[in-house]
Design a protein around this motif. Structure first.
Motif, PDB file in Angstrom:
ATOM      1  N   MET A  97     -90.665 -47.947 -15.376  1.00 26.83           N
ATOM      2  CA  MET A  97     -89.815 -47.963 -14.221  1.00 26.83           C
ATOM      3  C   MET A  97     -88.597 -47.077 -14.496  1.00 26.83           C
ATOM      4  N   THR A  98     -88.164 -46.318 -13.508  1.00 27.73           N
ATOM      5  CA  THR A  98     -87.026 -45.423 -13.639  1.00 27.73           C
ATOM      6  C   THR A  98     -85.762 -46.201 -14.002  1.00 27.73           C
ATOM      7  N   ALA A  99     -84.908 -45.574 -14.813  1.00 24.68           N
ATOM      8  CA  ALA A  99     -83.653 -46.197 -15.223  1.00 24.68           C
ATOM      9  C   ALA A  99     -82.512 -45.194 -15.064  1.00 24.68           C
ATOM     10  N   PHE A 100     -81.303 -45.711 -15.007  1.00 27.49           N
ATOM     11  CA  PHE A 100     -80.103 -44.892 -14.950  1.00 27.49           C
ATOM     12  C   PHE A 100     -79.122 -45.356 -16.012  1.00 27.49           C
ATOM     13  N   ASN A 101     -78.299 -44.431 -16.494  1.00 23.04           N
ATOM     14  CA  ASN A 101     -77.152 -44.822 -17.287  1.00 23.04           C
ATOM     15  C   ASN A 101     -75.916 -44.151 -16.710  1.00 23.04           C
ATOM     16  N   VAL A 102     -74.818 -44.875 -16.780  1.00 25.29           N
ATOM     17  CA  VAL A 102     -73.546 -44.389 -16.266  1.00 25.29           C
ATOM     18  C   VAL A 102     -72.525 -44.623 -17.372  1.00 25.29           C
ATOM     19  N   VAL A 103     -71.771 -43.584 -17.707  1.00 28.62           N
ATOM     20  CA  VAL A 103     -70.768 -43.683 -18.762  1.00 28.62           C
ATOM     21  C   VAL A 103     -69.436 -43.204 -18.198  1.00 28.62           C
ATOM     22  N   ARG A 104     -68.435 -44.065 -18.291  1.00 28.05           N
ATOM     23  CA  ARG A 104     -67.093 -43.738 -17.789  1.00 28.05           C
ATOM     24  C   ARG A 104     -66.236 -43.243 -18.947  1.00 28.05           C
ATOM     25  N   PHE A 105     -65.459 -42.168 -18.676  1.00 27.80           N
ATOM     26  CA  PHE A 105     -64.564 -41.567 -19.664  1.00 27.80           C
ATOM     27  C   PHE A 105     -63.176 -41.399 -19.059  1.00 27.80           C
ATOM     28  N   ARG A 106     -62.157 -41.414 -19.908  1.00 28.63           N
ATOM     29  CA  ARG A 106     -60.808 -40.968 -19.512  1.00 28.63           C
ATOM     30  C   ARG A 106     -60.404 -39.911 -20.538  1.00 28.63           C
ATOM     31  N   VAL A 107     -60.055 -38.743 -20.029  1.00 32.98           N
ATOM     32  CA  VAL A 107     -59.733 -37.602 -20.876  1.00 32.98           C
ATOM     33  C   VAL A 107     -58.234 -37.603 -21.190  1.00 32.98           C
ATOM     34  N   LYS A 108     -57.889 -37.204 -22.406  1.00 35.27           N
ATOM     35  CA  LYS A 108     -56.481 -37.095 -22.797  1.00 35.27           C
ATOM     36  C   LYS A 108     -55.775 -36.064 -21.917  1.00 35.27           C
ATOM     37  N   PRO A 109     -54.475 -36.273 -21.651  1.00 32.50           N
ATOM     38  CA  PRO A 109     -53.737 -35.303 -20.827  1.00 32.50           C
ATOM     39  C   PRO A 109     -53.874 -33.888 -21.398  1.00 32.50           C
ATOM     40  N   GLY A 110     -54.144 -32.944 -20.500  1.00 32.39           N
ATOM     41  CA  GLY A 110     -54.262 -31.547 -20.897  1.00 32.39           C
ATOM     42  C   GLY A 110     -55.637 -31.146 -21.398  1.00 32.39           C
ATOM     43  N   CYS A 111     -56.570 -32.082 -21.509  1.00 33.90           N
ATOM     44  CA  CYS A 111     -57.909 -31.779 -22.040  1.00 33.90           C
ATOM     45  C   CYS A 111     -58.989 -31.710 -20.961  1.00 33.90           C
ATOM     46  N   GLU A 112     -58.599 -31.833 -19.688  1.00 30.35           N
ATOM     47  CA  GLU A 112     -59.595 -31.887 -18.619  1.00 30.35           C
ATOM     48  C   GLU A 112     -60.480 -30.641 -18.575  1.00 30.35           C
ATOM     49  N   THR A 113     -59.870 -29.466 -18.607  1.00 31.57           N
ATOM     50  CA  THR A 113     -60.635 -28.216 -18.527  1.00 31.57           C
ATOM     51  C   THR A 113     -61.555 -28.074 -19.731  1.00 31.57           C
ATOM     52  N   GLN A 114     -61.036 -28.352 -20.908  1.00 30.03           N
ATOM     53  CA  GLN A 114     -61.843 -28.253 -22.124  1.00 30.03           C
ATOM     54  C   GLN A 114     -63.020 -29.237 -22.075  1.00 30.03           C
ATOM     55  N   PHE A 115     -62.785 -30.446 -21.576  1.00 28.62           N
ATOM     56  CA  PHE A 115     -63.838 -31.458 -21.445  1.00 28.62           C
ATOM     57  C   PHE A 115     -64.957 -30.953 -20.531  1.00 28.62           C
ATOM     58  N   VAL A 116     -64.564 -30.462 -19.360  1.00 26.82           N
ATOM     59  CA  VAL A 116     -65.560 -29.976 -18.389  1.00 26.82           C
ATOM     60  C   VAL A 116     -66.320 -28.786 -18.960  1.00 26.82           C
ATOM     61  N   GLU A 117     -65.619 -27.836 -19.560  1.00 30.20           N
ATOM     62  CA  GLU A 117     -66.275 -26.653 -20.135  1.00 30.20           C
ATOM     63  C   GLU A 117     -67.228 -27.041 -21.269  1.00 30.20           C
ATOM     64  N   THR A 118     -66.822 -27.983 -22.098  1.00 29.02           N
ATOM     65  CA  THR A 118     -67.696 -28.432 -23.191  1.00 29.02           C
ATOM     66  C   THR A 118     -68.957 -29.063 -22.626  1.00 29.02           C
ATOM     67  N   TYR A 119     -68.815 -29.913 -21.608  1.00 31.74           N
ATOM     68  CA  TYR A 119     -69.994 -30.543 -20.999  1.00 31.74           C
ATOM     69  C   TYR A 119     -70.897 -29.492 -20.362  1.00 31.74           C
ATOM     70  N   ARG A 120     -70.309 -28.475 -19.731  1.00 35.49           N
ATOM     71  CA  ARG A 120     -71.127 -27.425 -19.102  1.00 35.49           C
ATOM     72  C   ARG A 120     -71.932 -26.646 -20.127  1.00 35.49           C
ATOM     73  N   LYS A 121     -71.432 -26.567 -21.353  1.00 36.57           N
ATOM     74  CA  LYS A 121     -72.126 -25.829 -22.409  1.00 36.57           C
ATOM     75  C   LYS A 121     -73.178 -26.669 -23.128  1.00 36.57           C
ATOM     76  N   VAL A 122     -73.180 -27.965 -22.890  1.00 37.20           N
ATOM     77  CA  VAL A 122     -74.167 -28.839 -23.540  1.00 37.20           C
ATOM     78  C   VAL A 122     -75.545 -28.451 -23.021  1.00 37.20           C
ATOM     79  N   ARG A 123     -76.393 -28.077 -23.919  1.00 43.67           N
ATOM     80  CA  ARG A 123     -77.750 -27.665 -23.537  1.00 43.67           C
ATOM     81  C   ARG A 123     -78.783 -28.627 -24.135  1.00 43.67           C
TER      82      ARG A 123
END
Length: 129
Positions: free
Chosen positions: A1-27
């Motif tokens: 049966m299909t499953a989902f996972n959801v993970v909540r994060f809070r990024v340190k101030p000033g790290c939002e762009t780096q967080f998003v860019e790092t996730y975009r590079k995850v292959r």
């Protein structure tokens, strides 16, 4: 049966762009994954939502997901309440909702193929009946 996972994060101030860019590079391709997305839920808050073939495939992929998390960990803020830097939940699908069906638009008359003369006559005769 299909499953989902959801993970909540809070990024340190000033790290939002780096967080998003790092996730975009995850292959990383996780065996059993049907895809996923990272969504911005607030100023410095994000969620990862992943879809899986089964709970077993999700569980089998956890070590690889932790490896990905380790690349992000320095950018994440502790959520408090003993959670650490993530708030993960997962489970099997109990109800699925299909997108609404939309009527297919007919192409404009100029874009439609012209009917041969015999077909036009038959169509006209049908309308007169």
């Amino acid at each position: 049966m299909t499953a989902f996972n959801v993970v909540r994060f809070r990024v340190k101030p000033g790290c939002e762009t780096q967080f998003v860019e790092t996730y975009r590079k995850v292959r990383q391709v996780y065996k059993g994954s049907l895809g996923g997305a990272v969504i911005r839920t607030g100023d410095r808050t994000f969620c990862y939502v992943g879809e899986w073939r089964s709970m077993q495939s999700l569980a089998a992929a956890r070590p690889a997901m932790i490896t990905t998390l380790d690349r992000l960990r320095g950018m994440l803020e502790d959520l408090g309440g003993g959670l650490g830097v993530t708030d993960p939940v997962s489970g099997e699908v109990v109800a699925r909702f299909a997108p609404p069906k939309t009527a297919q638009k007919r192409p404009a008359r100029s874009a439609r193929k012209a009917k041969p003369a015999k077909a036009k006559k038959r169509a006209a005769a049908k309308r007169k009946r």
